[in-house]
Design a protein around this motif. Structure first.
Motif, PDB file in Angstrom:
ATOM      1  N   ILE A  39      10.235   5.114   9.994  1.00 46.17           N
ATOM      2  CA  ILE A  39      10.575   5.695  11.283  1.00 46.17           C
ATOM      3  C   ILE A  39      11.750   4.917  11.876  1.00 46.17           C
ATOM      4  O   ILE A  39      11.651   3.707  12.071  1.00 46.17           O
ATOM      5  CB  ILE A  39       9.374   5.645  12.251  1.00 46.17           C
ATOM      6  N   VAL A  98       7.634   9.444  18.995  1.00 45.11           N
ATOM      7  CA  VAL A  98       8.362   8.568  18.079  1.00 45.11           C
ATOM      8  C   VAL A  98       9.206   7.600  18.894  1.00 45.11           C
ATOM      9  O   VAL A  98      10.029   8.030  19.707  1.00 45.11           O
ATOM     10  CB  VAL A  98       9.251   9.390  17.125  1.00 45.11           C
ATOM     11  N   LEU A 113       3.638  14.509  18.914  1.00 44.78           N
ATOM     12  CA  LEU A 113       4.095  13.317  18.209  1.00 44.78           C
ATOM     13  C   LEU A 113       5.050  12.550  19.115  1.00 44.78           C
ATOM     14  O   LEU A 113       6.010  13.124  19.634  1.00 44.78           O
ATOM     15  CB  LEU A 113       4.801  13.683  16.908  1.00 44.78           C
ATOM     16  N   ASP A 139       7.738   3.478  15.533  1.00 45.99           N
ATOM     17  CA  ASP A 139       6.347   3.930  15.518  1.00 45.99           C
ATOM     18  C   ASP A 139       6.264   5.433  15.730  1.00 45.99           C
ATOM     19  O   ASP A 139       7.130   6.035  16.394  1.00 45.99           O
ATOM     20  CB  ASP A 139       5.534   3.251  16.633  1.00 45.99           C
ATOM     21  N   MET A 140       5.218   6.035  15.192  1.00 48.43           N
ATOM     22  CA  MET A 140       4.915   7.431  15.482  1.00 48.43           C
ATOM     23  C   MET A 140       3.461   7.512  15.929  1.00 48.43           C
ATOM     24  O   MET A 140       2.546   7.170  15.171  1.00 48.43           O
ATOM     25  CB  MET A 140       5.129   8.324  14.260  1.00 48.43           C
TER      26      MET A 140
END
Length: 890
Positions: free
Chosen positions: A540, A571, A569, A575-576
């Motif tokens: 990511i 992001v 989601l 990180d997600m």
């Protein structure tokens, strides 16, 4: 021929033979000396490790000079450059003055030739380079004397070299394939004409992450008038080229103690428009010889001033092209009206003052005009960027002007109008009002199909409008192979993201009817083993901050198939986060919240809360690899179950959990699970002599568990197999070992009496289980009851005994012995009777075998207790008699 002549020829011939033999033998005498001296001298003088396989010495090859050949020479850096091999060469040949071998003044080198070499020139971010390796520490003993080699070169040659220049500080990189260079001349003269020739098969060059040269073919030929005393080198005759662009230099370069001084003018009068096209790799590498081209071209430039430290000479390079055109053979259309005006200049001293100005770049393709211009003005540390591009490109026309590879198909229309101007600091300081950015980009019916790409790309429709702050994506309808994606949303800070690597902020809505994650992985991110695609870590980006609302009708990841996936989601920072993701999975439904993190790419991890409802055993076992490792029993299970799971795990680089780091807890429940031919149940049925258990259905099973240290630990739970009830608890390991313990309650019709509850242990592995039924605890309970009664009766008799006179004591002693024997015999008799009753009451084979063992054990324990009672009674009797006789105190 007279005798004197014959004698003279004989003596002369003998002398030649002897001299020839001496030339053959001498190398062996000096070989060891030169090898030792070379290694000592070189390693003593350099901050690097130098080694080679061997040295060959010849006096004949270049007679009257000696030839030294060093085989497999290697120079490896130290400290921060310990992973850098500065030079590795198949051989290095030196031609030496033969007389210098016998002199103490050092060896004179006349020729140097380096063959089949790999060279790495590396500059670290702190500016330190790997080629400055000469020791300067005067405390080093080996450094107090000069190097014993005198360079008197007349010939220098490099054959087949691979060279990499990597400047991390300047963000530059060059890769040279197959460089050949030859310089000849007298380096020892005050003035000499040096003839040089250099060829490079392929040159690639990057600066600031942008590739400016790709696989360029280079040839440099120059005759240089060298004044070696004044260190001034003037270009005489010279002719060079890059691809098809011929050029030459007029002027001079002077070497300074701390840099260079120069005055050079570029001569490129013979350049035509076709030569300019050769700098475009796609054109130069594809039938370039047959391309027809025309147009007026002018190319000029100069370099003037000193290059010392961070100061650079002034330079100015210009390129103009007017009404250029080109056409490939056998193709119907040409690119027309190509007009270019480009200039890159600097007044000198600092590169920060460089200006790049492409004031005109225009062409007409298939009747559609396109024009663009760009200017990047100093200071380069905060450049002022001006860019404008307007035009329409019909990709369908490309096949008529450029020979596409077989199987390639291009269609669609790109319509753009972009206008940008401002300094990068405006974006950095959020001064959006000072920055001008406006425009649009529309795409319609685009199709890209290439042999090298496994997936066709099609964009039915895309509309994006730009302004200073954001890009508004009103719609994007695209397909990648089978995958379809519809998106809309807004992107902020995208200019700073594109030009300055800042964070891209956005909110997107995504819908898809079918989306396979693996289809969006790069070729390097997937490896195929047999028919199984192995995933690679999806990183990511840290400079993306997105909020995405997803709605996927069909979502595929590895072997897992999901339907109707909806959720949010988030992001950011590598990180997600997944929020309230609901989907249909494994024949049931699943909701998920959690985190997938690649913030530390060396330690990626997941932290998820998952709720599964009514999923089928067969589907989840088939799709989830981790489950096959922890619970292989599910492979032969039928039915549905529900589960809640919280899990935290590091990830491997194939996206699979690092099972040794997996930590979690959860619950599991099922209304009905069918088990058939499961090795553990088969082993249990064999021990209980109840074959009907091999195919069983378990009703209303509920349990809780935790995962730690590579094991699933299950808390004690109740389970019924057929009409046999069990209470079990234990663990399952990564190596498929099992360790469970509990109790088995046999049904009443088995008439097992006290043996209805049996202790149970299950060990081994799922494929080779070991089942043990523990009856010793029950036997010990029965024996304990009998022993307690016997001990109580004997103790009462002993305590009741009171010593009087000697005769009375003797009678009392006899009575104690007799009573002990009577009770002991009675204990043995009762044990036999009780054992017989246990055996007689049982009909089940398992219970009867247990009863028989218990009966035997009862008699053995009764005999031991009887012997113990008699011994204790005899001791008490003797004590009474001794007391009565006055031999012991009462």
């Amino acid at each position: 021929m007279n005798a004197k002549v014959k004698k003279g020829l004989k003596i002369g011939g003998s002398t030649v033979v002897v001299f020839f033999l001496i030339l053959l033998i001498l190398p062996f005498a000096f070989k060891g000396k030169i090898t030792k001296l070379a290694k000592e001298q070189i390693n003593g003088k350099l901050n690097a490790t130098v080694d080679f396989d061997k040295i060959n010495l010849s006096f004949i090859r270049h007679f009257p000079f000696a030839t030294v050949s060093i085989e497999n020479l290697r120079i490896v850096g130290i400290n921060e450059f310990k992973k850098d091999t500065l030079l590795s060469s198949e051989s290095v040949d030196l031609v030496l003055n033969l007389s210098s071998l016998f002199s103490d003044k050092g060896y004179e080198i006349r020729k140097l030739q380096i063959n089949n070499s790999r060279i790495l020139a590396h500059v670290l971010p702190n500016g330190k380079d790997n080629w400055t390796v000469t020791k300067t520490d005067s405390t080093q003993k080996n450094d107090t004397t000069p190097m014993s080699f005198n360079l008197k070169l007349k010939d220098f040659e490099i054959k087949k070299a691979y060279i990499v220049y990597w400047d991390e500080l300047g963000k530059q990189k060059a890769v040279i394939h197959n460089l050949n260079h030859h310089t000849s001349g007298d380096f020892t003269a005050d003035s000499s004409m040096l003839k040089t020739k250099t060829t490079i098969d392929s040159l690639d060059y990057w600066m600031g992450g942008v590739k400016y040269l790709s696989k360029a073919d280079v040839e440099l030929n120059a005759t240089i008038d060298a004044n070696l005393n004044k260190k001034i080198y003037k270009f005489s005759e010279n002719s060079s080229r890059i691809n098809a662009i011929p050029f030459s230099f007029a002027g001079w370069v002077k070497m300074l103690d701390d840099g260079y001084d120069m005055d050079l003018t570029l001569d490129a009068k013979k350049v035509d428009f076709k030569a300019i096209l050769s700098m475009i790799p796609a054109i130069y590498s594809n039938s370039f010889e047959g391309v027809k081209a025309g147009g007026a071209v002018n190319m000029s430039g100069f370099l003037k001033g000193k290059m010392v430290g961070d100061n650079y000479p002034a330079f100015d390079f210009k390129l103009t092209a007017v009404n250029g055109w080109f056409q490939y053979p056998k193709l119907p259309k040409s690119v027309q009206k190509i007009n270019i005006a480009a200039d890159i200049s600097n007044p000198g001293k600092t590169l920060d003052a460089t200006v790049v100005d492409i004031s005109k770049f225009a062409f007409t393709l298939g009747g559609n005009p396109f024009s663009a211009r760009m200017r990047v003005a100093y200071p380069m540390s905060d450049p002022e960027l001006t860019m404008k591009a307007v035009g329409k490109l019909d990709l369908g026309n490309i096949k008529e002007i450029y020979p596409l590879e077989a199987g390639t198909q291009l269609n669609g229309v790109l319509d753009m109008n972009l206008d940008l101007s401002g300094r990068m600091s405006y974006y950095d300081n959020n001064q959006y009002d000072k920055f001008k950015f406006a425009g649009k980009l529309n795409i319609a019916n685009m199709l890209v199909k290439m042999k090298a790409s496994p997936q066709d790309i099609s964009i039915a429709k895309a509309n994006m409008v730009f302004n200073n702050r954001y890009a508004d994506l009103s719609t994007l309808q695209m397909k990648l192979g089978r995958n379809d994606l519809t998106m809309s949303g807004k992107l902020e800070n995208f200019v700073a993201y594109a030009l300055h690597d800042k964070t891209l902020v956005g909110s997107l809505n995504m819908q898809s009817n079918y989306f396979n994650v693996s289809d969006f992985m790069t070729a390097d991110a997937k490896a195929t083993k047999a028919d199984t695609a192995k995933m690679s870590l999806i990183q990511i980006p840290k400079n993306i901050n997105f909020t995405m609302k997803a709605d996927f009708k069909k979502l595929v990841y590895s072997k897992m198939d999901f339907s109707n996936a909806k959720g949010t989601l988030l992001v950011a920072n590598g990180d997600m986060r997944i929020q309230n993701m609901g989907l249909q999975a494994f024949g049931g439904s699943m909701t998920m919240n959690g985190l997938y993190s690649t913030a530390d790419v060396k330690k990626p991890y997941v932290n998820f809360d998952v709720n599964l409802a009514d999923v089928t055993f067969t589907e989840i076992f088939k799709q989830v690899e981790t489950l096959r490792k922890f619970a292989p029993v599910f492979e032969k299970a039928t039915g549905k179950f529900s589960s809640k799971l919280s899990v935290n795990s590091l990830l491997q680089h194939d996206m699979m959990p690092n099972l040794a780091s997996l930590i979690g807890n959860g619950s599991f429940s099922t209304k009905s699970i069918g088990l058939s031919n499961v090795e553990v149940i088969n082993a249990l049925a064999s021990k209980l002599n109840k074959s009907g258990l091999s195919s069983s259905t378990i009703k209303d099973l509920a349990l809780s568990f935790d995962i730690k240290d590579g094991k699933v630990n299950t808390k004690p739970f109740d389970v019924t197999l057929g009409n046999i009830k069990m209470k079990l608890g234990g663990s399952t390991g990564l190596d498929k070992t099992i360790a469970y313990a509990g109790t088995v309650q046999m049904p009443d019709q088995f008439n097992m009496g006290k043996f209805s509850n049996l202790n149970l242990k299950i060990g081994g592995t799922f494929s080779k289980p070991k089942v043990q039924i523990d009856v010793m605890s029950i036997i010990n309970n029965v024996i304990g009851d009998t022993k307690a009664k016997a001990v109580s009766a004997v103790n009462k008799q002993i305590d009741a005994a009171k010593p009087n006179a000697i005769k009375a004591a003797q009678e009392q002693a006899d009575q104690i012995r007799a009573e002990a024997k009577r009770i002991g015999d009675q204990l043995i008799s009762e044990a036999k009777n009780q054992g017989d009753q246990l055996v007689a009451k049982t009909s089940n084979p398992i219970a009867k075998a247990v009863a028989q063992r218990a009966a035997k054990k009862l008699v053995e324990e009764a005999q031991k207790k009887s012997d113990d009672l008699n011994t204790k009674a005899d001791t008490k009797a003797k004590d009474l008699i001794e007391k009565a006789s006055g031999n012991a105190k009462l």
